[in-house]
Design an enzyme around this catalytic site. Structure first.
Site, PDB file in Angstrom:
ATOM      1  N   GLY A   1     -86.067 -15.536 -42.580  1.00 52.18           N
ATOM      2  CA  GLY A   1     -86.895 -15.410 -43.774  1.00 52.18           C
ATOM      3  C   GLY A   1     -87.954 -16.490 -43.781  1.00 52.18           C
ATOM      4  O   GLY A   1     -87.686 -17.622 -43.404  1.00 52.18           O
ATOM      5  N   ARG A  21     -86.532 -10.855 -38.057  1.00 51.93           N
ATOM      6  CA  ARG A  21     -85.139 -10.877 -37.624  1.00 51.93           C
ATOM      7  C   ARG A  21     -85.077  -9.873 -36.473  1.00 51.93           C
ATOM      8  O   ARG A  21     -85.391  -8.700 -36.656  1.00 51.93           O
ATOM      9  CB  ARG A  21     -84.200 -10.475 -38.771  1.00 51.93           C
ATOM     10  CG  ARG A  21     -84.121 -11.528 -39.857  1.00 51.93           C
ATOM     11  CD  ARG A  21     -83.104 -11.210 -40.927  1.00 51.93           C
ATOM     12  NE  ARG A  21     -82.910 -12.382 -41.774  1.00 51.93           N
ATOM     13  CZ  ARG A  21     -83.697 -12.727 -42.788  1.00 51.93           C
ATOM     14  NH1 ARG A  21     -84.729 -11.974 -43.085  1.00 51.93           N
ATOM     15  NH2 ARG A  21     -83.455 -13.821 -43.496  1.00 51.93           N
ATOM     16  N   ASP A  54     -79.818 -20.923 -39.989  1.00 53.96           N
ATOM     17  CA  ASP A  54     -78.702 -21.070 -39.040  1.00 53.96           C
ATOM     18  C   ASP A  54     -78.670 -19.941 -38.004  1.00 53.96           C
ATOM     19  O   ASP A  54     -78.311 -20.165 -36.847  1.00 53.96           O
ATOM     20  CB  ASP A  54     -77.360 -21.213 -39.772  1.00 53.96           C
ATOM     21  CG  ASP A  54     -77.079 -20.038 -40.692  1.00 53.96           C
ATOM     22  OD1 ASP A  54     -78.030 -19.302 -41.020  1.00 53.96           O
ATOM     23  OD2 ASP A  54     -75.911 -19.861 -41.087  1.00 53.96           O
ATOM     24  N   THR A  69     -85.746 -22.693 -44.802  1.00 51.79           N
ATOM     25  CA  THR A  69     -85.137 -21.664 -45.649  1.00 51.79           C
ATOM     26  C   THR A  69     -85.183 -22.169 -47.073  1.00 51.79           C
ATOM     27  O   THR A  69     -84.942 -23.345 -47.327  1.00 51.79           O
ATOM     28  CB  THR A  69     -83.678 -21.367 -45.250  1.00 51.79           C
ATOM     29  OG1 THR A  69     -83.029 -20.757 -46.375  1.00 51.79           O
ATOM     30  CG2 THR A  69     -82.896 -22.628 -44.917  1.00 51.79           C
ATOM     31  N   ASP A  82     -83.157 -21.670 -49.365  1.00 48.29           N
ATOM     32  CA  ASP A  82     -81.850 -21.757 -50.023  1.00 48.29           C
ATOM     33  C   ASP A  82     -81.213 -23.147 -50.024  1.00 48.29           C
ATOM     34  O   ASP A  82     -80.289 -23.413 -50.791  1.00 48.29           O
ATOM     35  CB  ASP A  82     -80.868 -20.766 -49.380  1.00 48.29           C
ATOM     36  CG  ASP A  82     -81.190 -19.339 -49.758  1.00 48.29           C
ATOM     37  OD1 ASP A  82     -81.803 -19.137 -50.817  1.00 48.29           O
ATOM     38  OD2 ASP A  82     -80.845 -18.428 -48.995  1.00 48.29           O
ATOM     39  N   ASP A  86     -79.177 -24.549 -48.117  1.00 50.78           N
ATOM     40  CA  ASP A  86     -77.717 -24.505 -47.943  1.00 50.78           C
ATOM     41  C   ASP A  86     -77.289 -24.814 -46.517  1.00 50.78           C
ATOM     42  O   ASP A  86     -76.433 -24.140 -45.954  1.00 50.78           O
ATOM     43  CB  ASP A  86     -77.185 -23.138 -48.379  1.00 50.78           C
ATOM     44  CG  ASP A  86     -77.828 -21.992 -47.626  1.00 50.78           C
ATOM     45  OD1 ASP A  86     -78.800 -22.235 -46.900  1.00 50.78           O
ATOM     46  OD2 ASP A  86     -77.350 -20.857 -47.764  1.00 50.78           O
ATOM     47  N   ARG A  96     -77.993 -16.371 -52.525  1.00 56.86           N
ATOM     48  CA  ARG A  96     -76.882 -15.432 -52.363  1.00 56.86           C
ATOM     49  C   ARG A  96     -75.542 -16.148 -52.294  1.00 56.86           C
ATOM     50  O   ARG A  96     -74.563 -15.718 -52.871  1.00 56.86           O
ATOM     51  CB  ARG A  96     -77.071 -14.626 -51.085  1.00 56.86           C
ATOM     52  CG  ARG A  96     -77.817 -13.368 -51.422  1.00 56.86           C
ATOM     53  CD  ARG A  96     -77.778 -12.342 -50.348  1.00 56.86           C
ATOM     54  NE  ARG A  96     -78.927 -11.480 -50.633  1.00 56.86           N
ATOM     55  CZ  ARG A  96     -79.283 -10.442 -49.935  1.00 56.86           C
ATOM     56  NH1 ARG A  96     -78.594 -10.131 -48.857  1.00 56.86           N
ATOM     57  NH2 ARG A  96     -80.314  -9.723 -50.271  1.00 56.86           N
TER      58      ARG A  96
END
Lengths: 323, 323, 323, 323
Positions: free
Chosen positions: A15, A76, A107, A130, A132, A134, A176
């Site tokens: 992404g 992707r 990742d 990213t 996120d 995370d 998510r």
């Protein structure tokens, strides 16, 4: 220093995230001063499989440092997941005389580099990109600060409107598996509740609180998309316990992925880009550049898994401010 | 000029809209130069019923001209809908020696003024304040330009992200009965489809088009909340005809109501505010100030109903650009 | 309709302005539906002299509709000012089979089209693109609304800071011959003074007012760069009459030319672009498309000179609000 | 914990900075959960001298967390600089039963607390609030990230405009003694030169570079106001060595002090606010809360002097990217 590195392939994968262009710019600018060639690989691993390469100069990137997205595109790539695809990619890299790789992504991107290693032994370094936030190995990922700022600017607008009575605003933000965006944007907007995937207790507490909700006030609740329920189901739960309340939903969705990168993300991208270049030129391989406690650190890909634990200090702040 | 007008009550009512503070500022500033007192009425008709009044000076408003919302608050007042409430309001106005009223709000606000007229014969003028732009008597309502700009900035972010394959972005914007925000924000963001309440054909055409949707592209579709279905049901319809496509939803909701007003809305508020003041001082009553073809015009409240017809030129543009 | 028009050359010229990409997009999109080819001419008249042409498709433009600048670049071309240069340009147009021209730019751009007419008789239509809003034949030029919004957002920030005592903020905005940006941004930010090139009285009045300036307040003064003096000299004048006052200067400069176009500018660009295309296909020539009283109008280039008169209503507002 | 602390006075002092309201909000919210009263002191030390106090509740602050400035105002107080003023302030604090103080401001603010200590022995803690980022004891000051983002958004607009030939854009940013804003905003916008007060070599290098400036390109140079010369004198120096070049000046000035705080500044304000409250409740005194390597740290006021050294990594990046 591995003397043979003359040409480094760079690509973005997964992404996209604001700040990727700034990081590309820094890599290319720093490389040009060291007489290293930078080969851009279009659309992540897809471009590697297709030998879709381009030479990149600092002048190409300077006009895009302030833009979201990534000018060399991302994807992707299902084909790279096959051995056949990876063999083709390795051949293309060799043919293009690419001596090392720097990848910006998540990742999955780094797992791709590990898989590639088995058939193509060139140094590879990753940069975490990213929204996120995370990932292990870095306190901040590229794009997270921009995504949070996009979210808070949206929530600020809701705060601006007349403080109507008896109204609950549910704002669903991205995340998510991770509540980072929800936590940071909720704290920064003085939200009355924050619901995250990492906690199941939070919904129970909020629904209890709402049973005593007085109709002379309004509440703003920030919900991570990966919470047990997203905003839409949560709205139904609220209405089930309090029929009179007026629940309004905002789902921010992909607007958090775009927009101009913030200063923080640009500088993070620049710092990690320059550091990754220096490190790959030393022959270091299979590591991700990250920022831990404001210092640049390199963590082996093996240890860079998704991180589901929220920082304790933030978690305590959320509990404090949700009361 | 009705010489007895020394003190004018101003209030905001209904849903708030960016630009209301700028309009209030202009009324108060212009009034102060004419030695007219301005009495602010808190929270719309509620403040009238409760005699919740305050004196307003230009210095109070200048720091808020650039902010969304309304510093004298707004509300929808059930009490004023009763005769008893209106009688109480009329008494309070008399007691506070308020000689005329200027109200910023929507058609409900103006119906309130008409109802008040029966028991309290003072001049009243309205200024159209609603983000929906769906009123007769003006080409633009206060807040519409700001709402559209908020929407396009959000949609721009989606445009920024990597042009992924086979993905449809559905963005739901405000507009229960009116497609104005959807049309303007869709045209301004080069959207691939625009769905509005005023047309039933648009969904049919779009769903037909999507049957031939190739998976090498991405589409942005803007949906008015008042369309036959909102974004959520539309997403299901799309998936029913094309299971492989990845549909992502953004619902902007109340973020369109807040935020700093744009220059256009501020100037519109200032122009209408100054004009409304001049006109009410002449004794004119029961009219709304509006901007028709770039000229300030006054339209009787009776004629200011909700407008469901979209401008022909825009409708043709939508048809053209959705092909 | 002139049946021979199959291929239209489009270009942007002069200073760039936000909204140019949206207008290009609309022209190309509408043309593609009529099977008309659009040839983009790089860097204005320079590209015409150099035969620097490209085919443009709607897909090229859609990702740039929300960006400032112009993707086909612009320039001021000294070579086109010579007869030799124009003859070369005319030959190149003929060779490329360009049957008509649509140009986005200012009065210099349109004079260029008139000069070209003498040696190359193809229909030409202009679209007003300049942030200064100082042209006859249209109430708004492309880029003006964006420039004003950039200016007000900057001035809003100054308003936000603590209302310090005894401080005067001078903000210089663009407008060499025209006070439009100063007037609109000053009114929209509740500025305490607005200085424009069209008036000499304004400086005198302001300096008089400042002689009685009390040190318990702060003032924001908006100055057009083309005022008798810009902000820097004005600051000295103020200090000459009041040594104690603390004068702070902001010069916005070229930040007003860039940034994402507002909804208003995008829609204006789209409306004028579609209308210009329709009109040039009818064989109409030597006119500029504009928006007068919210209606699309075509004005002969001969009449499109720079306009130095400010709208009376705005002028009165400035006088009112500067008191 | 010092059990006697029941009532804490909070104030903002010196130049205001985005994020102050968020920090105030966090202090008050956290205090309310511990049943501690928060007394707001208006306009910094001025309010202390005048006994201008107010009780603050979380509900007062929540609507302002996203706004620049400080809702309890700030000032530089000449009266508090006198012993007489400080004695009066100390009496007022005692009378209002204020048991401790939390101040948000710069080094002058903290020197004020040290001076107060001699006549009023209550615990005091500081929070660094200044856009300049030039203080020991913290990696980031409140407002710095917001100021840099304001600067980069402005410079981005300049980047957007057509890449004209032979034009140099000089952008002056804040920083009297510190190049932090210039460095961060210059790096983040791919500036071609960055001039800071901490270096004298930088001007010499840039002027040398400009002697070989080719007229086929454009440059963006970011200048700190505290550089040996600001933008205006620098422009003259450039023209002295290259008469043909077109130099354009932007001076951002006070727009960098205002605007909505970024997420980073809000969260920093919240984290430092909550930490300062916890710490002062323990009886700790005479320290500033800061963020060093992403950990909250307390540094004695004596050591919190202005910091003129730029971080080595950033300095090297500037040298690298200015080549």
């Amino acid at each position: 220093m591995t003397k043979t590195i003359k040409n480094i392939g760079v690509f973005t994968s997964g992404g996209d995230a604001p700040g990727m262009n700034a990081s590309l710019y820094a890599i290319i600018k720093a490389a040009s001063l060291k007489n290293i060639t930078i080969t851009g690989i279009w659309q992540g691993y897809d471009g590697m499989v297709d030998a879709s390469f381009t030479h990149l100069h600092p002048k190409n990137l300077a006009p895009h440092v302030h833009q979201g997205g990534t000018i060399i595109k991302t994807s992707r790539s299902p084909r790279f997941l096959t051995l056949k695809g990876r063999i083709k990619a390795a051949k293309n890299l060799k043919k293009a005389k690419i001596d090392a790789l720097i990848a910006i992504g998540g990742d999955g991107t780094f797992r791709g580099l590990m898989a590639l290693k088995e058939i193509c032994d060139i140094p590879t370094i990753g940069i975490p990109g990213t929204i996120d936030n995370d990932m292990m190995g870095t306190d901040y990922t590229l794009g997270f600060d921009s995504a949070v700022n996009t979210a808070i600017n949206a929530i600020d607008n809701i705060r601006d409107t007349a403080e109507s009575h008896n109204r609950i605003f549910l704002v669903e933000v991205m995340g998510r598996d991770s509540g980072y965006i929800a936590i940071n944007s909720g704290l920064c907007t003085a939200a009355d509740g924050i619901l995250i995937p990492e906690s199941k207790k939070d919904q129970v507490l909020l629904l209890n609180k709402l049973q005593h909700f007085k109709n002379r006030e309004s509440l703003i609740i920030v919900v991570a998309e990966g919470d047990e329920t997203g905003a839409i189901v949560m709205a139904e739960k609220i209405k089930a316990i309090n029929k009179k309340v007026d629940v309004r939903i905002t789902i921010l969705g992909h607007i958090q992925r775009g927009g101009n990168p913030t200063a923080f993300d640009r500088l993070l991208g620049i710092r990690l880009g320059v550091a990754a270049l220096d490190e790959v030129l030393k022959g270091t391989t299979n590591v991700m550049a990250g920022l831990l406690n404001n210092k640049i650190t390199f963590t082996p890909f093996e240890k860079v898994v998704k991180q589901h634990k929220v920082q304790t200090e933030l978690k305590e702040l959320v509990e404090l401010f949700s009361r």
